[in-house]
Design an enzyme around this catalytic site. Sequence first.
Site, PDB file in Angstrom:
ATOM      1  CB  CYS A   1      -0.738   0.500   1.466  1.00  0.00           C
ATOM      2  SG  CYS A   1      -1.981  -0.582   1.653  1.00  0.00           S
TER       3      CYS A   1
ATOM      4  CB  CYS B   1      -2.628   9.117   6.670  1.00  0.00           C
ATOM      5  SG  CYS B   1      -1.907   9.145   4.718  1.00  0.00           S
TER       6      CYS B   1
END
Lengths: 400, 143
Positions: B35, B104
């Site tokens: 990722c 995030c």
Amino acid sequence: MELYLDCAATTKMSRRAIDAMLPYMEEVYGNPSSLYSKGQAAKEALEKARERVAACIGSTAREIYFTSGGSEADNQAIISAAANGAKKDKKHIISTAFEHHAVLHTLKKLEKQGYEVTYLPVGENGIVSVSDVENAIRSDTCLVTVMYANNEIGTIQPIREIGGVCRAKGVTFHTDAVQAAGHIPVDVVKDNIDMLSVSAHKFHGPKGVGALYVRQGVILNSLIEGGAQERGKRAGTENVAGIMGMTAALEDAVSEMDAAGKAIASSRDRLIAGLRSIPYSSLNGDEHKRLPGNVSFCFEGIEGESLLLMLDDLGISASSGSACTSGSLDPSHVLLAIGRVHEVAHGSLRLTTDRPLSDGEIAYTVNSVKGVVERLRAMSPLWHDLENGKRAHIFKEFEK
Amino acid sequence: MALYSEKVMDHFRNPRNVGQIENADGVGEVGNPVCGDIMKIYLKIDGGVITDVKFETFGCGSAIASSSMATELIKGKPLSEALTLTNKAVTEALDGLPAHKLHCSVLAEEAIKAAVKDYYEKNGIAYDPKDFPASCDTCEHCH
Ligand SMILES: Cc1ncc(COP(=O)(O)O)c(C=O)c1O
């Protein structure tokens, strides 16, 4: 130090290009379709520009169509060739895995409409093989579209040979030369090209202007309907000033290409050598068959967006193919196409120049990149896993 | 307009609590290299209170800033409070994140939870699995 190292994204306009544009905004602002002299003066300049652009790529004026840029030229060339192929029951297209999205997304759209597209691999060095193209051509192939040079890794494709194969087999050949035109020699006749796209802002011209070359005898359909501009193939009042800027910029780029290209390539090679001193890094794409101004690297253990932000703080403008910068979940399709695994593709850096860098600039760039890579690695759990052997390195400690 | 808020850039440029803790009481790692982001949180815990916290992050600017901010928000706090830290709180403390970067802050929340869970497991402390939703590996960002 301020260093703009993202010339593959766009370039600063040259003074000459700006100066070439101004009269067509301030004085000769007439519509080229108008019959009075203010309009006809614009028309005359436009047609002269067509000849001048043609001369830069070895074509004739009537084979040049002005567009709104590289994307439009790519779209029109591909959609037109596909439509004309379908009329003869030819609905197979050949391209490569690492084209610009202006080409790839157009092809994806055609696939949804029932066309079949073969995406040829480009190998680890980022160069498509001529025999792969030849072997992929079928009786129902209507178009081969292969970019002249790649925008991310700068690799130059064997266009003349591919063009030769296509010509021999009677298949239309389009090339996206947006990164090549004005940077390396392009000659549509010698290179056996049927259709070619260029974009002004990649060679110090204005944004939003480009051109499509279509060889005489190749049928072109219009993409935008309306007035009869561009011999009925591209409606819309011409961007006269933009076209004048593009023409001046292209002429300059072509006339300076020989000398400038050599000096830029030599500075590129010194930059590559410097960056190779960073452990566990690797150059993306063929070392020699690449655009003079393109340097592209992957670094283990770090992520590209952080790298760009820190370089920006050091005055360096650069780009990356990481997912975070591509705006998608996957890293750049170009890096994946040359076999980079996701975890290193996220750690990519592209530095592109339009002029030779001085030794001081090269040293500053190498030291900046080295310092930032070290800083990011120091806080990267992935890097620590690589260091303590929990995870295997992908690159050699030093490539060369 | 800049990509990130001043707060994000400050935490990115000067991340707080970067590093490792030797013999940490709890360690949590989420994300994966495919990722493009991995966050690892180390906790020192004394009497149910987080006395020290460090992080390591492989990821973009907002991933680094989110982990830095998250560590600041839980340092010196009781575990019970750390477990209530949400990605929303991290985002707000950073004066916002671009929409496509919100994951995030989710990673930061999950990394802290994973570290606390590790502490509970190492010490045989019973916990409510509901406090620890499946980690980032199941989120759509990665798959
Ligand atoms: C290879 C390539 N093709 C097409 C384009 C699109 O050109 P434009 O920005 O003029 O639409 C670009 C530029 O981004 C490019 O690099």
